[in-house]
Scaffold this motif. Structure first.
Motif: not given
Ligand code: MLT
Length: 399
Positions: A111-125
């Motif tokens: 889940d921690t690996a997959n959830i990033q799919e919900l966000f724009s590719k351009d965000i800063k992490i």
């Protein structure tokens, strides 16, 4: 022409536990008689508790009878499990999380690996350093390169400072893997307030929540006022109920958490996750969810609390052994992990090799969790007591 996803080229080396496992198996080939004690990957060793076994058995029998047989599970989880989690983990602590905000899954890792799919590719992490390698690697695989690392060293007592460069998505893990550091209410509130102010989202990995014994340490980020609008929480039965091999976890996404698209239209993150999960997953097996259900019963919780106490005592024993070497450590309370300094003059990987060679003990080099982990080393309290005691006897002879 077929081509690979080039983002994989941006990953650094092998996955950490694949690499340590490879080194151990090479060592074993060269030294077949060595009795190796594994305190590396945080894998549980105590068998499943009786309540869970009873739940699993009952479900196996149900699957053999036409009237109770189950086909595909709901991808978000069975109601019986979502209901009991809502009651025992949240409402009993005064936190208003309803069953439909809880999503059952096979692991917090997934889940921690997959959830990033919900966000724009351009965000800063923003990602703490050191930390569980999955957060950074899964974002790198997705092509994100705007990553702000948050150093966690003895200088800041392993608690990340608020970043000057403003992130959109913030990963936090408490009690922390690998440093073992827990965060108190005020410390976590600082992050929730910051996320609200900067319009960021916090991904809160609480996989080690069951190890919290101290007062004033929140068990859930939703104990913090305002967190419902900015946080997602990940919980796991791996370390709390011995499910590393059985696989069951859950992710909590409150109704109130809404994230805009580029036209400033707000979307429910919970709905996006349901859309993602129902498209890509057919859920967790009925048998497993029935076993997991028993963990949340009174009997299941008390059986498993004893097991967690056992691992905590192991970690404390390892901590005492580390102290006799004159090395400092954090963790070992509120956490199964002992995070220690490596002896002067050695890198983390050199200490890994020395410990394996001299003592036949496997740990995890701190640098594998991020560059700020260099100079540190992680040992785990997961193990049989006799092995832990023997490991400590071997450790004190380390030269
Ligand atoms: C660890 O050792 O860090 C964990 O066991 C890895 C995991 O939970 O996947």
């Amino acid at each position: 022409m077929i081509m690979i996803n080039e983002n994989f080229n941006a990953l650094k080396g092998n996955y950490l536990f694949f690499e340590t496992g490879k080194r151990v198996s090479d060592y074993r080939k060269m030294n077949p008689g060595a009795r190796i004690i594994r305190l590396g990957i945080g894998d549980v060793t105590e068998p499943l508790s009786q309540s869970i076994i009873d739940g699993l058995k009952e479900a196996v029998m149900e699957m053999g009878v036409r009237e109770t047989f189950q086909g595909y599970p709901p991808s978000e989880g069975y109601d019986f499990l979502r209901n009991i989690i809502s009651e025992t983990e949240y409402k009993a602590r005064g936190i208003d999380i309803s069953p439909d905000e809880i999503f059952i899954s096979t692991g917090a890792k997934e889940d921690t690996a997959n959830i990033q799919e919900l966000f724009s590719k351009d965000i800063k992490i923003a990602i703490p350093d050191p930390v569980y390698p999955v957060y950074a690697d899964s974002n790198i695989m997705a092509g994100r390169d705007k990553i702000v690392y948050l150093p966690c060293t003895s200088e800041n007592d392993f608690l990340p400072d608020l970043p000057e460069e403003i992130p959109d998505l913030i990963y936090l893990c408490f009690p922390n893997n690998p440093t073992g550091r827990a965060i108190n209410h005020d410390g976590l509130k600082k992050w929730v307030d910051y996320a609200r102010q900067k319009k960021a989202v916090i991904l809160f990995d609480a996989a080690y929540e069951a190890y919290i014994r101290g007062e004033g340490i929140p068990h859930s980020i939703f104990e913090i006022e305002g967190a419902f609008e900015v946080a997602v929480e990940f919980r796991s039965l791996s370390k709390s109920a011995g499910f590393t091999g059985t696989r069951c976890s859950y992710t909590v996404i409150p109704d109130k958490l809404k994230v805009p698209d580029k036209s400033s239209e707000f979307h429910s993150l919970k709905d996006l996750w349901l859309r993602r999960q129902s498209t890509k997953s057919n859920g967790v097996a009925y048998i497993i969810q029935k076993g997991a259900y028993r963990y949340f019963t009174e009997q299941g919780r008390s059986e498993n609390r004893r097991i967690v106490d056992y691992y905590l005592e192991n970690a404390a024993t390892i901590g005492r052994g580390i102290s006799t070497l004159g090395l400092k450590y954090s963790g070992a309370v509120n956490s199964p992990y002992v995070w220690c300094n490596v002896p002067e003059g050695l890198t983390s990987w050199q200490f890994f090799d020395e410990l394996l060679n001299q003592c036949n003990i496997v740990g995890t080099p701190g640098s594998g969790f991020g560059s700020c982990g260099e100079g540190y080393f992680r040992l785990t309290g997961f193990g049989e007591r006799k092995d832990i005691n023997e490991a400590v006897e071997r450790l004190v002879k380390f030269k």
